[in-house]
Write a protein that holds these residues in place. Structure first.
Motif, PDB file in Angstrom:
ATOM      1  N   MET A 110      31.173 -23.573  44.010  1.00 50.40           N
ATOM      2  CA  MET A 110      31.012 -25.010  43.818  1.00 50.40           C
ATOM      3  C   MET A 110      29.519 -25.317  43.759  1.00 50.40           C
ATOM      4  O   MET A 110      28.755 -24.868  44.612  1.00 50.40           O
ATOM      5  CB  MET A 110      31.671 -25.794  44.953  1.00 50.40           C
ATOM      6  N   VAL A 111      29.123 -26.059  42.743  1.00 49.17           N
ATOM      7  CA  VAL A 111      27.718 -26.381  42.516  1.00 49.17           C
ATOM      8  C   VAL A 111      27.500 -27.866  42.785  1.00 49.17           C
ATOM      9  O   VAL A 111      28.274 -28.710  42.314  1.00 49.17           O
ATOM     10  CB  VAL A 111      27.321 -26.050  41.060  1.00 49.17           C
TER      11      VAL A 111
ATOM     12  N   PRO B  80      33.332 -37.618  42.348  1.00 49.04           N
ATOM     13  CA  PRO B  80      33.073 -37.399  40.924  1.00 49.04           C
ATOM     14  C   PRO B  80      31.578 -37.462  40.614  1.00 49.04           C
ATOM     15  O   PRO B  80      30.833 -38.221  41.227  1.00 49.04           O
ATOM     16  CB  PRO B  80      33.843 -38.527  40.234  1.00 49.04           C
ATOM     17  N   ASN B  81      31.153 -36.637  39.678  1.00 45.09           N
ATOM     18  CA  ASN B  81      29.775 -36.572  39.196  1.00 45.09           C
ATOM     19  C   ASN B  81      28.798 -35.929  40.171  1.00 45.09           C
ATOM     20  O   ASN B  81      27.587 -35.958  39.931  1.00 45.09           O
ATOM     21  CB  ASN B  81      29.256 -37.953  38.799  1.00 45.09           C
TER      22      ASN B  81
ATOM     23  N   MET C  29      37.674 -26.636  46.848  1.00 42.48           N
ATOM     24  CA  MET C  29      36.556 -27.062  46.008  1.00 42.48           C
ATOM     25  C   MET C  29      36.963 -28.203  45.078  1.00 42.48           C
ATOM     26  O   MET C  29      36.262 -29.213  44.974  1.00 42.48           O
ATOM     27  CB  MET C  29      36.040 -25.889  45.175  1.00 42.48           C
ATOM     28  N   TYR C  30      38.116 -28.040  44.418  1.00 44.90           N
ATOM     29  CA  TYR C  30      38.568 -29.088  43.494  1.00 44.90           C
ATOM     30  C   TYR C  30      38.900 -30.381  44.237  1.00 44.90           C
ATOM     31  O   TYR C  30      38.726 -31.472  43.706  1.00 44.90           O
ATOM     32  CB  TYR C  30      39.752 -28.610  42.659  1.00 44.90           C
ATOM     33  N   ASP C  31      39.376 -30.277  45.464  1.00 47.21           N
ATOM     34  CA  ASP C  31      39.632 -31.472  46.268  1.00 47.21           C
ATOM     35  C   ASP C  31      38.329 -32.248  46.481  1.00 47.21           C
ATOM     36  O   ASP C  31      38.294 -33.475  46.353  1.00 47.21           O
ATOM     37  CB  ASP C  31      40.254 -31.089  47.607  1.00 47.21           C
ATOM     38  N   ILE C  32      37.258 -31.536  46.779  1.00 42.76           N
ATOM     39  CA  ILE C  32      35.948 -32.173  46.969  1.00 42.76           C
ATOM     40  C   ILE C  32      35.452 -32.764  45.655  1.00 42.76           C
ATOM     41  O   ILE C  32      34.928 -33.879  45.621  1.00 42.76           O
ATOM     42  CB  ILE C  32      34.942 -31.159  47.554  1.00 42.76           C
ATOM     43  N   VAL C  33      35.634 -32.035  44.551  1.00 40.57           N
ATOM     44  CA  VAL C  33      35.194 -32.519  43.241  1.00 40.57           C
ATOM     45  C   VAL C  33      35.894 -33.827  42.885  1.00 40.57           C
ATOM     46  O   VAL C  33      35.260 -34.794  42.443  1.00 40.57           O
ATOM     47  CB  VAL C  33      35.448 -31.456  42.140  1.00 40.57           C
TER      48      VAL C  33
END
Length: 110
Positions: free
Chosen positions: A32-33, A101-102, A93-97
């Motif tokens: 995750m970046v 957003p952005n 990671m996708y949950d945090i994304v």
């Protein structure tokens, strides 16, 4: 995001590339970046600093001691992460994304 969704004991989770060996899966590990700096999130201490700067606070109301949780006073969102960073995978990671957003992006590690 590829894999198989598994429902077990009332919990649904994504098993990534279930037919590949452990060595192949390790080679395709996600990272995750943090987009504003381009920094790869490599520890919970780094992630916690970033989340705090975005208005997230540690949530201590859970009885599950295997989780680290964060909440935002301005929303009903709750981020739940395994206490062991080695178990921090693309599902978390996708949950945090989605909840930020952005600010974050998930990509294959190189």
């Amino acid at each position: 995001m590829s894999g198989v969704w598994v429902f077990k004991n009332g919990v649904i989770r994504l098993v990534e590339n279930p037919n590949q060996s452990g060595a192949d899966t390790q080679g395709r590990r996600k990272v995750m970046v943090y987009l504003p700096t381009g920094e790869v999130v490599s520890s919970y201490s780094t992630l916690e600093q970033i989340l705090r700067s975005l208005g997230w606070e540690r949530y201590y109301g859970s009885v599950d001691t295997d989780l680290l949780q964060f909440h935002k006073r301005s929303s009903i969102d709750l981020i739940s992460l395994p206490r062991d960073f080695t178990k921090f995978n693309s599902v978390y990671m996708y949950d945090i994304v989605v909840k930020n957003p952005n600010y974050f992006h998930v990509r294959d590690s190189h």
